[in-house]
Motif scaffolding. Structure first.
Motif, PDB file in Angstrom:
ATOM      1  N   PRO A 181      -7.044  -1.518  -6.186  1.00 56.27           N
ATOM      2  CA  PRO A 181      -7.787  -0.497  -5.663  1.00 56.27           C
ATOM      3  C   PRO A 181      -7.315   0.653  -5.213  1.00 56.27           C
ATOM      4  N   THR A 182      -8.188   1.607  -4.891  1.00 62.01           N
ATOM      5  CA  THR A 182      -7.453   3.025  -4.440  1.00 62.01           C
ATOM      6  C   THR A 182      -8.581   3.755  -3.443  1.00 62.01           C
ATOM      7  N   ALA A 234       0.756   7.697  -5.055  1.00 61.65           N
ATOM      8  CA  ALA A 234       0.656   6.732  -3.998  1.00 61.65           C
ATOM      9  C   ALA A 234       1.131   5.487  -4.444  1.00 61.65           C
ATOM     10  N   GLN A 235       0.781   4.878  -5.811  1.00 58.47           N
ATOM     11  CA  GLN A 235       1.169   3.537  -6.382  1.00 58.47           C
ATOM     12  C   GLN A 235       2.630   3.680  -6.119  1.00 58.47           C
ATOM     13  N   ILE A 263       0.838  -1.062  -0.007  1.00 60.49           N
ATOM     14  CA  ILE A 263       0.142   0.050  -0.218  1.00 60.49           C
ATOM     15  C   ILE A 263       0.978   1.280   0.103  1.00 60.49           C
ATOM     16  N   GLY A 264       0.654   2.205  -0.809  1.00 61.49           N
ATOM     17  CA  GLY A 264       1.185   3.491  -0.869  1.00 61.49           C
ATOM     18  C   GLY A 264       0.265   4.476  -0.333  1.00 61.49           C
ATOM     19  N   LEU A 265       0.834   5.569   0.535  1.00 62.26           N
ATOM     20  CA  LEU A 265       0.265   6.734   0.974  1.00 62.26           C
ATOM     21  C   LEU A 265       0.967   7.770   0.565  1.00 62.26           C
ATOM     22  N   ILE A 277      -4.414   6.898  -1.448  1.00 61.32           N
ATOM     23  CA  ILE A 277      -4.144   5.328  -0.875  1.00 61.32           C
ATOM     24  C   ILE A 277      -4.274   4.579  -2.171  1.00 61.32           C
ATOM     25  N   ALA A 278      -3.125   3.686  -2.230  1.00 65.46           N
ATOM     26  CA  ALA A 278      -3.260   2.871  -3.356  1.00 65.46           C
ATOM     27  C   ALA A 278      -2.320   1.376  -3.132  1.00 65.46           C
ATOM     28  N   LEU A 279      -3.134   0.487  -3.561  1.00 59.45           N
ATOM     29  CA  LEU A 279      -2.504  -1.123  -3.400  1.00 59.45           C
ATOM     30  C   LEU A 279      -2.134  -1.400  -4.780  1.00 59.45           C
TER      31      LEU A 279
END
Length: 379
Positions: free
Chosen positions: A45-46, A341-342, A7-9, A20-22
């Motif tokens: 998903p985001t 975020a990614q 996950i990126g924030l 937020i991104a996974l």
């Protein structure tokens, strides 16, 4: 290497909220799926957690307080309060994201936590992104990689931009060849230029949305110029633009990075609302065009991401000044809103594997470097 779920924030200098991104990656490859007509499917998903007006005010005050920072560990004024808030807001964002997507903490290998930039002075070896990585890891029960700029800054690099290594990986996975540019327009705008041999240079081009957003907030109480409609009704002040573009930043060769406080929307204070918006929007576009002075090859195509990709007037000006094909990230299946975020999810995995995240041609550091501070839940 096995793929990892990360996950990126990202909370950018526009101070609007938490992205937020996974994604799934091994730190080198990015898992990309091509659909019909080679349109790329979303990486994962985001989600988004917006800041309230009161929370934005706290961050603005903290950013102002950060101007008195002399050492990386300094936290004057309301910075401690803002740091606690940033950590809590990001934790809430992740908890809601996991619940909405039916995911448990055990399903996530690592979180890339950018934090909130309050000051960026690489020449003084200072770049502060507030947010407590250890507190976040403990609350969520997931390893967290944060403070991703520090190692590069301490080694003499600019500490920015960090996303080019992800840009290149995503471009390769998507089958794109150079020469082309990837332009991310957040609060500050940055460009990644990939030449026909796969070489990469990257740097901040100048202001992005920050000045436009602050102008609209001050003049009309709005968070942004929706679609660039206000700017489209105005006329840019050409003498002011010419003067702004004489700033020494635009003559420096890359790699280079920009502190968002170097320019202020108040420079257009004598103009009408429409003309001020037009001038600040044109400033962002022309600053990007100046980036071509430093391009090893002129890009034949640009992919535009970030909040600026939704500003129709800004995209129109980019088309005019760059004289090449302009495509928004969304139009090809990338994500305009969540690309950064990614990227921080990707960087977290690279950090875990000890892979470089910054390079001489992107931040000016002497040699490729890894970075980031790992916090484990049980520490």
């Amino acid at each position: 290497m096995a793929m990892m779920r990360a996950i990126g924030l990202m909370s950018g200098t526009s101070l609007d909220g938490v992205d937020i991104a996974l994604i799934e990656t091994d730190g080198e490859r990015v898992h990309v799926v091509k659909g019909q007509n080679n349109f790329l499917e979303p990486l994962g998903p985001t989600g988004y957690r917006g800041y309230s007006d009161e929370e934005k005010l706290l961050l603005r005050v903290a950013t102002k307080d950060a101007e008195s920072v002399l050492h990386p560990g300094d936290r004057p004024g309301r910075l401690p309060e803002a740091e606690a808030f940033v950590t809590q807001a990001h934790a809430e964002a992740v908890e809601r994201f996991l619940a909405e997507n039916g995911l448990s903490a055990d399903a996530i290998d690592v979180i890339g936590f950018h934090g909130q930039t309050v000051i960026h002075r690489p020449d003084q070896r200072i770049s502060i992104q507030i947010g407590d990585g250890q507190a976040l890891a403990t609350r969520l029960g997931i390893p967290v990689v944060s403070d991703l700029r520090r190692a590069d800054i301490e080694a003499g690099g600019q500490g920015a931009p960090l996303v080019p290594v992800f840009h290149k990986a995503l471009a390769e996975a998507s089958g794109f060849d150079g020469p082309f540019g990837i332009l991310n327009i957040g609060g500050v705008a940055n460009a990644t230029l990939i030449d026909s041999k796969g070489g990469v240079i990257a740097f901040d081009t100048g202001p992005g949305n920050a000045l436009i957003d602050e102008w609209m907030q001050e003049r009309e109480g709005k968070n942004l110029d929706d679609g660039g409609r206000t700017a489209a009704r105005g006329r840019p002040d050409e003498p002011l633009l010419a003067w702004l573009l004489t700033h020494p930043f635009f003559f420096r060769r890359p790699p280079k990075s920009l502190d968002r406080n170097w320019f202020s929307h108040k420079l257009a204070g004598q103009l009408s609302t429409e003309d001020g918006a037009a001038t600040l929007t044109a400033f962002t576009a022309r600053a990007v065009a100046r980036a071509l002075d430093h391009a090893p090859e002129i890009p034949t195509r640009w992919i535009v991401a970030g909040g600026g990709a939704r500003n129709g007037e800004l995209v129109r000006l980019l088309n005019y000044h760059l004289r090449s094909e302009i495509t928004t990230a969304d139009a090809i299946g990338w994500s305009s809103a969540y690309l950064e975020a990614q990227a921080f999810a990707y960087l977290a995995v690279r950090s875990l594997r000890g892979l470089p995240i910054t390079f001489p041609s992107t931040t000016g550091v002497r040699e490729p470097m890894t970075g980031g501070v790992l916090a484990r839940p049980n520490a």
